[in-house]
Motif scaffolding. Sequence first.
Motif, PDB file in Angstrom:
ATOM      1  N   VAL A  37     -20.471  25.861 -50.377  1.00  0.00           N
ATOM      2  CA  VAL A  37     -21.830  25.413 -50.060  1.00  0.00           C
ATOM      3  C   VAL A  37     -21.792  24.203 -49.125  1.00  0.00           C
ATOM      4  O   VAL A  37     -22.548  24.116 -48.135  1.00  0.00           O
ATOM      5  N   LEU A  38     -20.918  23.247 -49.414  1.00  0.00           N
ATOM      6  CA  LEU A  38     -20.824  22.058 -48.567  1.00  0.00           C
ATOM      7  C   LEU A  38     -20.421  22.420 -47.141  1.00  0.00           C
ATOM      8  O   LEU A  38     -20.997  21.906 -46.162  1.00  0.00           O
ATOM      9  N   ASP A  39     -19.434  23.276 -46.990  1.00  0.00           N
ATOM     10  CA  ASP A  39     -18.992  23.650 -45.648  1.00  0.00           C
ATOM     11  C   ASP A  39     -20.075  24.410 -44.887  1.00  0.00           C
ATOM     12  O   ASP A  39     -20.216  24.257 -43.660  1.00  0.00           O
ATOM     13  N   VAL A  40     -20.823  25.235 -45.569  1.00  0.00           N
ATOM     14  CA  VAL A  40     -21.924  25.950 -44.913  1.00  0.00           C
ATOM     15  C   VAL A  40     -22.968  24.965 -44.412  1.00  0.00           C
ATOM     16  O   VAL A  40     -23.482  25.075 -43.276  1.00  0.00           O
ATOM     17  N   VAL A  41     -23.291  23.962 -45.227  1.00  0.00           N
ATOM     18  CA  VAL A  41     -24.280  22.940 -44.818  1.00  0.00           C
ATOM     19  C   VAL A  41     -23.759  22.146 -43.627  1.00  0.00           C
ATOM     20  O   VAL A  41     -24.488  21.907 -42.634  1.00  0.00           O
ATOM     21  N   LEU A  42     -22.493  21.693 -43.693  1.00  0.00           N
ATOM     22  CA  LEU A  42     -21.914  20.945 -42.583  1.00  0.00           C
ATOM     23  C   LEU A  42     -21.885  21.781 -41.307  1.00  0.00           C
ATOM     24  O   LEU A  42     -22.184  21.283 -40.206  1.00  0.00           O
ATOM     25  N   ALA A  43     -21.496  23.056 -41.448  1.00  0.00           N
ATOM     26  CA  ALA A  43     -21.446  23.921 -40.269  1.00  0.00           C
ATOM     27  C   ALA A  43     -22.833  24.130 -39.677  1.00  0.00           C
ATOM     28  O   ALA A  43     -23.004  24.151 -38.442  1.00  0.00           O
ATOM     29  N   ALA A  44     -23.834  24.260 -40.535  1.00  0.00           N
ATOM     30  CA  ALA A  44     -25.203  24.445 -40.032  1.00  0.00           C
ATOM     31  C   ALA A  44     -25.691  23.207 -39.301  1.00  0.00           C
ATOM     32  O   ALA A  44     -26.286  23.295 -38.202  1.00  0.00           O
ATOM     33  N   VAL A  45     -25.453  22.025 -39.868  1.00  0.00           N
ATOM     34  CA  VAL A  45     -25.870  20.781 -39.205  1.00  0.00           C
ATOM     35  C   VAL A  45     -25.119  20.603 -37.893  1.00  0.00           C
ATOM     36  O   VAL A  45     -25.703  20.234 -36.857  1.00  0.00           O
ATOM     37  N   SER A  46     -23.817  20.868 -37.900  1.00  0.00           N
ATOM     38  CA  SER A  46     -23.033  20.725 -36.683  1.00  0.00           C
ATOM     39  C   SER A  46     -23.465  21.734 -35.622  1.00  0.00           C
ATOM     40  O   SER A  46     -23.518  21.410 -34.415  1.00  0.00           O
ATOM     41  N   ALA A  47     -23.765  22.955 -36.038  1.00  0.00           N
ATOM     42  CA  ALA A  47     -24.220  23.963 -35.080  1.00  0.00           C
ATOM     43  C   ALA A  47     -25.548  23.563 -34.449  1.00  0.00           C
ATOM     44  O   ALA A  47     -25.759  23.728 -33.223  1.00  0.00           O
ATOM     45  N   PHE A  48     -26.452  22.986 -35.244  1.00  0.00           N
ATOM     46  CA  PHE A  48     -27.741  22.538 -34.691  1.00  0.00           C
ATOM     47  C   PHE A  48     -27.531  21.388 -33.715  1.00  0.00           C
ATOM     48  O   PHE A  48     -28.162  21.327 -32.634  1.00  0.00           O
ATOM     49  N   GLU A  49     -26.637  20.456 -34.099  1.00  0.00           N
ATOM     50  CA  GLU A  49     -26.343  19.338 -33.200  1.00  0.00           C
ATOM     51  C   GLU A  49     -25.761  19.840 -31.877  1.00  0.00           C
ATOM     52  O   GLU A  49     -26.172  19.420 -30.780  1.00  0.00           O
ATOM     53  N   CYS A  50     -24.764  20.736 -31.965  1.00  0.00           N
ATOM     54  CA  CYS A  50     -24.138  21.260 -30.745  1.00  0.00           C
ATOM     55  C   CYS A  50     -25.125  22.094 -29.918  1.00  0.00           C
ATOM     56  O   CYS A  50     -25.016  22.159 -28.673  1.00  0.00           O
ATOM     57  N   LEU A  51     -26.058  22.729 -30.595  1.00  0.00           N
ATOM     58  CA  LEU A  51     -27.084  23.474 -29.867  1.00  0.00           C
ATOM     59  C   LEU A  51     -27.905  22.543 -28.980  1.00  0.00           C
ATOM     60  O   LEU A  51     -28.105  22.801 -27.775  1.00  0.00           O
ATOM     61  N   LEU A  52     -28.363  21.439 -29.552  1.00  0.00           N
ATOM     62  CA  LEU A  52     -29.150  20.484 -28.776  1.00  0.00           C
ATOM     63  C   LEU A  52     -28.321  19.848 -27.666  1.00  0.00           C
ATOM     64  O   LEU A  52     -28.794  19.717 -26.513  1.00  0.00           O
ATOM     65  N   GLU A  53     -27.079  19.442 -28.032  1.00  0.00           N
ATOM     66  CA  GLU A  53     -26.229  18.807 -27.024  1.00  0.00           C
ATOM     67  C   GLU A  53     -25.807  19.801 -25.944  1.00  0.00           C
ATOM     68  O   GLU A  53     -25.652  19.441 -24.761  1.00  0.00           O
ATOM     69  N   GLY A  54     -25.663  21.066 -26.298  1.00  0.00           N
ATOM     70  CA  GLY A  54     -25.319  22.076 -25.307  1.00  0.00           C
ATOM     71  C   GLY A  54     -26.456  22.326 -24.333  1.00  0.00           C
ATOM     72  O   GLY A  54     -26.228  22.507 -23.121  1.00  0.00           O
ATOM     73  N   VAL A  55     -27.672  22.356 -24.839  1.00  0.00           N
ATOM     74  CA  VAL A  55     -28.830  22.532 -23.954  1.00  0.00           C
ATOM     75  C   VAL A  55     -28.938  21.356 -22.989  1.00  0.00           C
ATOM     76  O   VAL A  55     -29.170  21.532 -21.773  1.00  0.00           O
TER      77      VAL A  55
END
Length: 464
Positions: A37-55
């Motif tokens: 559960v923790l890794d899924v949450v971290l991955a989701a937050v990191s993916a959202f961050e990278c999404l914004l930074e990638g745009v």
Amino acid sequence: MTTTGAITGPGGREVAAAGARGAPAGPWWWARRRSLVLDVVLAAVSAFECLLEGVAFAHEVGLPGALGGLLGLPVGGLLLVRRRWPVAVVLMSIAVTPAEMGFLLSLVGLYTLAASEVPRRIIVVLASASLAGTLIVTAARFHQDMAGSAYRPGLGLELLFSAVMALGLTAPPLLLGLYVGARRRLVESLRERADGLERELSLLAERAEERAEWARSEERTRIAREMHDVVAHRVSLMVVHAAALQAVALKDPEKASRNAALVGDMGRQALTELREMLGVLRKTPDGDPGTPPAAREPERLAAVAAAASERVRRSAGRAAAPAAEAADGPCLAELAALVGQSREAGMAVELLVEGEGRSYAPRVESTAYRVVQEALTNVHKHAPGASARVRLAHREREVALQVENGPPAGGTDAGLPSGGNGLVGMRERVTALGGVFVSGPTEKGGFRVSAVIPDAARGHADAA
């Protein structure tokens, strides 16, 4: 962070360690479901961050924003496999550093790498690469930002600011991961040591139980020998005297009266000895009624054997010499009295002593006496009316003895039962002291018992 005990390196060591501790296993490489559960949450937050930074990065370089967002999603989601492949996560964070993408990915990746079982040289190389990449990108961005403003801090200040920023983003997760990894390894080492100590204690307990069982068996055997030697001999003589009493009751009333008196005395002595032995068996050692019976058994058995030996010493009427008082059981000086008892029972016994009389170790003298005693008892049982010869040879470091009887002379058979333990007990006593015991029939139809017992105590003293 709650995941400190679950972070491991490649190879699935986390799963094996958790399985050894009995923790519920999670899916795939996660040892616990909460780790998943923790890794899924971290991955989701990191993916959202990278999404914004990638745009943002795509717009900055003139690329479609959707392309940068699609690139940032898998990059940030790589934290999902950080426990399985921490090296890949750190390499990805280094690769996307020029795009100023993956802040959380870099922090968590370095922490996971430092806390894992990856070799230290790999950790140092990757951490150095991450520090260098962060330093270069930070210095370039700072220089670019300062170029558009009126403030000119200078190259030295720019490098200092970039170095502080790079160290601030790299050192804390790295140091925290090293600390957590070292602490986890220490806990695992202590747990393994505790498990090893528990196994050793269990093994020691099993060995102690085996030794206790062996001690109980040895004490039972010793008690059986003592009771056989102390009681059976007297009872055998009582039966012989009773048979003689029956034979001479009408012909010689005076002799019959003496035999009856002897039977009474021996019976009373045998009953007294039996009562003392049984009384010791019923007693609680040290008077503690709360001691469990299983714990009292070895002490009780030893007390019975000691009481039997003490009773033999008292009933034999031995001289109160200091050496004799310390002896464990009867001594060779009492052989004459033993032979006299057999003569009173009607047996023709000859005692021959060779060599100069000397004292031996208490156990040696007690064993020699018991062998002669049992041999004479066997003559009463199995060869009524036969004559016997007892030979005792004193040697420098050993004592040799032989009891030989002729064939039965047609005497009155007392009908004494035999359990077949006499010869076995004699052999056990002699061989326990390193001696040699031989028994068997003679050519003339009699029986011979021979024993050579080394004086171990004297031999040790001479060697010293």
